[in-house]
Design a protein around this motif. Structure first.
Motif, short mmCIF file in Angstrom:
data_model
loop_
_atom_site.label_atom_id
_atom_site.label_comp_id
_atom_site.label_asym_id
_atom_site.label_seq_id
_atom_site.Cartn_x
_atom_site.Cartn_y
_atom_site.Cartn_z
N PHE A 1 -7.86 -2.95 -5.53
CA PHE A 1 -9.05 -2.87 -4.96
C PHE A 1 -10.22 -3.99 -5.60
N ILE B 1 2.00 1.76 -3.62
CA ILE B 1 1.01 2.36 -4.28
C ILE B 1 0.72 3.87 -3.96
N ALA B 2 0.75 4.14 -2.75
CA ALA B 2 0.64 5.73 -2.29
C ALA B 2 1.71 6.40 -3.05
N HIS C 1 -15.98 4.27 -5.03
CA HIS C 1 -14.81 4.55 -5.34
C HIS C 1 -14.67 4.85 -6.81
N SER D 1 -4.09 1.04 -7.57
CA SER D 1 -4.71 1.09 -6.35
C SER D 1 -6.39 0.50 -6.86
N THR D 2 -7.01 1.12 -7.91
CA THR D 2 -8.15 0.54 -8.42
C THR D 2 -8.31 -1.04 -8.63
N LEU E 1 0.72 -1.30 -0.17
CA LEU E 1 -0.15 -0.05 -0.12
C LEU E 1 0.91 1.31 -0.05
#
Length: 653
Positions: free
Chosen positions: A66, A41-42, A83, A62-63, A38
């Motif tokens: 998810f 990804i950020a 989202h 991230s999508t 994560l």
């Protein structure tokens, strides 16, 4: 340092098992991996959105992650629709913001109401697209076919019965739990204790002796029920399968010659009793009874309960001879039926309970030491019967660990099972009676109501269920430590592999699965680029342009060759552009390479100004140079690869 090596060893073991397709339950390593993923990804999202102005490229990882997580776990789709709606809305606003920057740069005039109109239309389009997608997803061909089958199911059953066809029925029965075997075991404000005699048990381990003798009394737990499903307010079990077992039928065979077969004779003294008690693993009973186990566990000989209304009986059971060394060497790979049933926790489990489990076991290298860490932590809590009932809707474990901080055996055992499962250790709660008092003259255990007890069993691979005692009022269960004998001159000293050797074994295994290195290399490259971009942005503007230009010269060296010391920046730029033109002439990426000419000229101009302009470079110019370089370096890398391929093909000819 020892804790760091321990955690590194656990990470290496988990990753090696993952490569080899073996599942190991280690919540600490799993949390660490998800945190790193994560974070990457950020970093990627921030770099693409704020540095490169690419909103979709930044949000894509991230999508995708998810969607994959929701698809695999079967989670609710509501958050996914939210989202996507937010993603589309922000995408529209980001594009409008970029247009505004271009209009302001080119001094293009636009109406003041454009911002409000854009906001309204972006919102309307977002709602429309999400609504259309939602409606389209509600239609399912599979559901329509299932409805048709259900409508015709009744007619098919009637036709089958008319033809004399009947479904096969299992001779085993699934029953609800009757008197004496409650459907759920709920924690209350405190057990009602008394000295009423329940049963006497003879094991034959000691002969009758005078009361003033001081022998070592064998310690046993007299089990009757096990529980596997934690409901936040207590315990229950899945549906139960029972079968009639005739007298003296052997349920399991002793597989280890070191195991001890214990013969027990139990006599009840209460008026009503409809279940049997035993210690260890039940082998046989000299009276008929109903064996109850959770469905799917009968082959493991894992009894849930043994039901029989008798006044006395004799039973045989297996007591395992287990050492602490064996428990420490047990792996973290468990059978599917163990993982599915004895690692489950409610979705409503408070996060601080899970965090406590990770904190207690993060530095412990093996399952046994993790279990001990949890047990020792709980044994620090005071034992008392004067406790209040947990508030309605409050998780029992959370209430005991963080508010009550004292209690009796039900609280201790429940909390250890929950913490063990949160730490990746399969665990269950067992109820029955503790050892009882021992009558030396009659050589039998006297079990009264005040010995009613709950304790914990944790599953160890290739060993089975092992008892642990978290309740502070009871003596801890000790498993013998076997010391490694000192090496003599005749016997070679065999050393356990250290961390470096385990790392080499891990690399050898990883090389057999080269596909793993692609995401690993990509993650490392992404991490380095994130740190490098952050360093260049925060450095002094003059220092930034010097570093960027030096990298340009270094990366272009395979294409242009070694540059002369007398060559100026503009002369080098012309030489580089010409060399790239030659590479692009024989490549499918010609249009992509042609964009590099303008980027090279821009970097050269900024570098020249840093050397000769009377005014120092601004931070905006330095940031622009970093942004240009972030695109140009990929073109130069590709040009180097194509140049190598061209030289190899030319050499072969």
């Amino acid at each position: 340092m020892q804790k760091i090596f321990s955690l590194s060893g656990r990470f290496s073991l988990w990753l090696t098992s993952f490569i080899n397709g073996i599942q190991i339950e280690d919540p600490v390593v799993r949390t660490l991996i998800w945190s790193m993923l994560l974070w990457l990804i950020a970093v990627w999202a921030g770099w693409q959105i704020f540095r490169n102005k690419r909103f979709l490229a930044g949000m894509l990882p991230s999508t995708v992650l998810f969607v994959l997580v929701l698809d695999y776990t079967g989670g609710g789709n509501t958050i996914l629709w939210l989202h996507l709606a937010l993603l589309l809305f922000l995408f529209g606003l980001t594009n409008y913001k970029n247009l505004q920057v271009r209009w302001n740069t080119s001094h293009t005039d636009y109406a003041e109401s454009t911002s409000f109109d854009t906001l309204v239309w972006v919102g309307v389009l977002t709602l429309g697209l999400v609504a259309a997608s939602f409606i389209a997803s509600t239609f399912s061909i599979k559901d329509i076919m299932d409805d048709l089958r259900e409508k015709s199911a009744g007619g098919n059953e009637l036709r089958a019965e008319a033809l004399g066809l009947e479904p096969v029925k299992n001779n085993a029965t699934r029953i609800g739990l009757g008197k004496g075997l409650p459907r759920s075991f709920l924690l209350s404000a405190g057990p009602e204790l008394s000295t009423q005699l329940v049963m006497t048990i003879s094991t034959g381990e000691l002969s009758p002796m005078p009361q003033n003798a001081r022998p070592t009394i064998p310690r046993h737990y007299w089990r009757t029920l096990t529980y596997s499903i934690y409901t936040s307010s207590g315990w229950t079990n899945p549906s139960i399968l029972t079968q009639d077992i005739p007298a003296d039928q052997v349920l399991i065979e002793a597989s280890n010659p070191d195991d001890h077969i214990l013969q027990t004779e139990v006599t009840f003294h209460s008026a009503e009793n409809d279940r049997l008690y035993w210690t260890g693993r039940l082998v046989s009973v000299d009276v008929p009874f109903k064996a109850a186990w959770t469905y799917g566990s009968s082959l493991e000989g894992d009894l849930f309960a043994a039901l029989a209304s008798v006044e006395s009986y004799q039973a045989q059971s297996i007591l395992k001879n287990i050492s602490a060394l064996e428990l420490r060497e047990s792996s973290s790979v468990y059978p599917d039926w163990v993982r599915d049933q004895f690692l489950a926790l409610p979705d409503s489990m408070p996060e601080r309970v899970l965090a406590l489990a990770r904190d207690l076991t993060a530095s412990e290298p093996n399952p046994y030491d993790r279990a001990l860490a949890i047990q020792n932590y709980l044994r620090e809590f005071p034992y008392t019967l004067d406790v209040s009932t947990p508030p309605v809707g409050r998780d029992v474990t959370d209430y005991f660990l963080f508010d009550l901080k004292q209690g009796y055996c039900d609280y201790y055992a429940t909390s250890m099972v929950v913490l063990a499962r949160a730490a990746g250790l399969p665990a269950r709660l067992v109820v029955g009676y503790a050892n009882g008092s021992y009558d030396l003259e009659r050589a039998q255990y006297i079990v009264t109501e005040n010995y009613a007890h709950s304790w914990v069993e944790i599953y160890f691979a290739n060993i089975g269920w092992v008892e642990f005692e978290p309740t502070a009022s009871q003596n801890v269960i000790l498993y013998e430590e076997i010391n490694t004998p000192t090496a003599s001159a005749q016997e070679p000293l065999v050393l356990k592999p250290d961390f470096m050797q385990r790392s080499m074994h891990f690399l050898e295994g990883a090389l057999k699965n080269t596909w793993l290195f692609f995401p690993l290399i990509f993650s490392c490259l992404l991490l380095w680029m994130g740190f490098d971009s952050l360093y260049l942005v925060r450095a002094d503007p003059l220092r930034t342009i010097q570093i960027v230009y030096k990298r340009l010269r270094r990366l272009a060296r395979p294409i242009t060759g070694s540059a002369s010391k007398d060559q100026t920046a503009h002369s080098f730029a012309s030489s580089l552009v010409q060399s790239l033109s030659l590479v692009a002439a024989s490549s499918r990426f010609r249009k992509w390479f042609m964009l590099s000419q303008h980027e090279i000229d821009q970097l050269t101009e900024i570098y020249s100004r840093s050397l000769f302009a009377p005014l120092p470079l601004t931070r905006v110019e330095a940031h622009g140079a970093v942004h240009i370089w972030s695109r140009l370096r990929w073109r130069l890398m590709l040009a180097n690869v194509l140049g190598i391929i061209y030289k190899i093909s030319k050499f072969r000819k």
